[in-house]
Design a protein around this motif. Sequence first.
Motif, short mmCIF file in Angstrom:
data_model
loop_
_atom_site.label_atom_id
_atom_site.label_comp_id
_atom_site.label_asym_id
_atom_site.label_seq_id
_atom_site.Cartn_x
_atom_site.Cartn_y
_atom_site.Cartn_z
N PHE A 8 0.82 -1.21 0.00
CA PHE A 8 0.00 0.00 0.00
C PHE A 8 0.85 1.26 0.00
N ALA A 9 2.03 1.19 0.61
CA ALA A 9 2.91 2.37 0.70
C ALA A 9 3.79 2.53 -0.52
N HIS A 10 4.32 1.40 -1.04
CA HIS A 10 5.36 1.47 -2.07
C HIS A 10 5.04 0.67 -3.33
N GLY A 11 3.96 -0.14 -3.30
CA GLY A 11 3.65 -0.98 -4.44
C GLY A 11 4.54 -2.20 -4.55
N ASP A 12 5.28 -2.51 -3.48
CA ASP A 12 6.25 -3.60 -3.52
C ASP A 12 6.29 -4.29 -2.15
N PRO A 13 5.95 -5.58 -2.06
CA PRO A 13 5.94 -6.26 -0.76
C PRO A 13 7.33 -6.45 -0.17
N ALA A 14 8.38 -6.20 -0.94
CA ALA A 14 9.74 -6.34 -0.44
C ALA A 14 10.37 -5.02 -0.03
N ALA A 15 9.68 -3.89 -0.25
CA ALA A 15 10.23 -2.56 0.05
C ALA A 15 10.01 -2.24 1.52
N VAL A 16 11.10 -2.23 2.29
CA VAL A 16 11.00 -2.07 3.75
C VAL A 16 10.42 -0.70 4.11
N LEU A 17 9.56 -0.68 5.13
CA LEU A 17 8.92 0.54 5.59
C LEU A 17 9.89 1.39 6.42
N PRO A 18 9.67 2.70 6.50
CA PRO A 18 10.48 3.54 7.40
C PRO A 18 10.33 3.05 8.85
N ASP A 19 11.44 2.89 9.55
CA ASP A 19 11.43 2.44 10.95
C ASP A 19 10.56 1.20 11.12
N GLU A 20 10.81 0.21 10.26
CA GLU A 20 9.94 -0.95 10.24
C GLU A 20 9.96 -1.73 11.55
N ALA A 21 11.05 -1.74 12.26
CA ALA A 21 11.10 -2.45 13.55
C ALA A 21 10.07 -1.87 14.51
N ALA A 22 9.93 -0.55 14.54
CA ALA A 22 8.94 0.09 15.41
C ALA A 22 7.52 -0.21 14.93
N VAL A 23 7.33 -0.26 13.62
CA VAL A 23 6.03 -0.61 13.06
C VAL A 23 5.62 -2.01 13.48
N VAL A 24 6.53 -2.96 13.33
CA VAL A 24 6.24 -4.36 13.69
C VAL A 24 5.95 -4.47 15.19
N ALA A 25 6.74 -3.77 16.01
CA ALA A 25 6.52 -3.82 17.46
C ALA A 25 5.14 -3.30 17.83
N ALA A 26 4.70 -2.21 17.19
CA ALA A 26 3.39 -1.65 17.47
C ALA A 26 2.28 -2.60 17.04
N MET A 27 2.46 -3.26 15.91
CA MET A 27 1.47 -4.23 15.43
C MET A 27 1.41 -5.44 16.36
N ARG A 28 2.57 -5.92 16.76
CA ARG A 28 2.60 -7.09 17.65
C ARG A 28 1.91 -6.78 18.98
N ALA A 29 2.02 -5.55 19.44
CA ALA A 29 1.46 -5.18 20.73
C ALA A 29 -0.07 -5.24 20.75
N VAL A 30 -0.72 -5.14 19.59
CA VAL A 30 -2.20 -5.15 19.58
C VAL A 30 -2.77 -6.54 19.32
N LEU A 31 -1.91 -7.52 19.07
CA LEU A 31 -2.42 -8.86 18.83
C LEU A 31 -2.89 -9.52 20.13
#
Length: 270
Positions: free
Chosen positions: A247-270
Amino acid sequence: MSRSRLAVWGDPIAHSKSPLLHAAAYRVLGFDWEYDRRQVTEAEFAGAVRDLDDSWRGLSLTMPLKDEAFRVADSHDAHAELTGVANTLLLGERIEGFNTDVGGIVDALGENGVVAPDAVRLLGAGATAASALVAVSDMGAGRVDVRARRPDRASALVALGEKLGVTVTVSTFDEPASTVELTIASLPGGTALDESVVRPLADHGGVLFDVAYSPWPSALASAWTGGEAIAGLGMLLHQAVRQIRVFAHGDPAAVLPDEAAVVAAMRAVL
C-alpha cells in the motif's frame, strides 16, 4: 482525490484482527489512512470492487475472496501468479494483485528459527497449503508430503510442486508418516483429528506451524510431540506488514520507514 481508504473484506469478517494491525502501523508511520472491515460474499465481490471510487487505495482479502481477488486483478506478483490467489489488491488505474501470505509464512518461521527445512509435511490441500508450498520452496525445501482427507483434491499442489522443482507426494492422514523437519497445518480452526492419526504425524513431524491461532493452543498443537508448536499469529502479522509495504510502495519487499517500530506496534495489539 487522495487514495486514503482501505479495508479488509471477507465472509465472515467480524473476527478479523486486520483493522487493529493496520491502524497500529499507520499511527507509527504517520499515514492519514483509514482502514475498515466489510462483509462481502464471493457473488458480490467483483461488483463491489467495481463500485469503489478514487478515494480507495487498497484491499486486504480473507476467505473466501482470495480466488476472486486474483481474477479481478489486472496483474499479479510472482507469488500470486504461482498460487492463483491474491490476498492484497492495490487499486488505481490498474488493479494489482499480490499474495503476501507466502512471505508472511517465511517471515513467521524465520523469527522462530526455522530457515531452511528440506523435508516438510503439509496438512490440508487448500489455498493456504499452496501458499505454504511456495513458502517452503523459497526456503529451500526439496520434499513435501501433503496429507489430505481427499488426496484427489491435491492434484494442483502436485502440479505446483513440479513447477517449483519440489517433489510433492500426496496421501491420506492415516498413512504411515516419514520423518520431516517441519509440519505446516492449514486446517480450519477447531479441526480435531483422531489421536490415532495425530500421534504418528506428531512423533515424526518436527516443528509444527499451525496457521490456526484462536483458540491457542489448537487441538493439534496440544497433542504435538515432535517439536515446538508455533501459532499462526506470526503469519497474520508478517503478511500484514507486507501488505502495508504494498500500500505504501507498491512492492511487498520494500521495507517501511522504521519498520522495527512498526512491527513492534502491530505485535502489541495482537
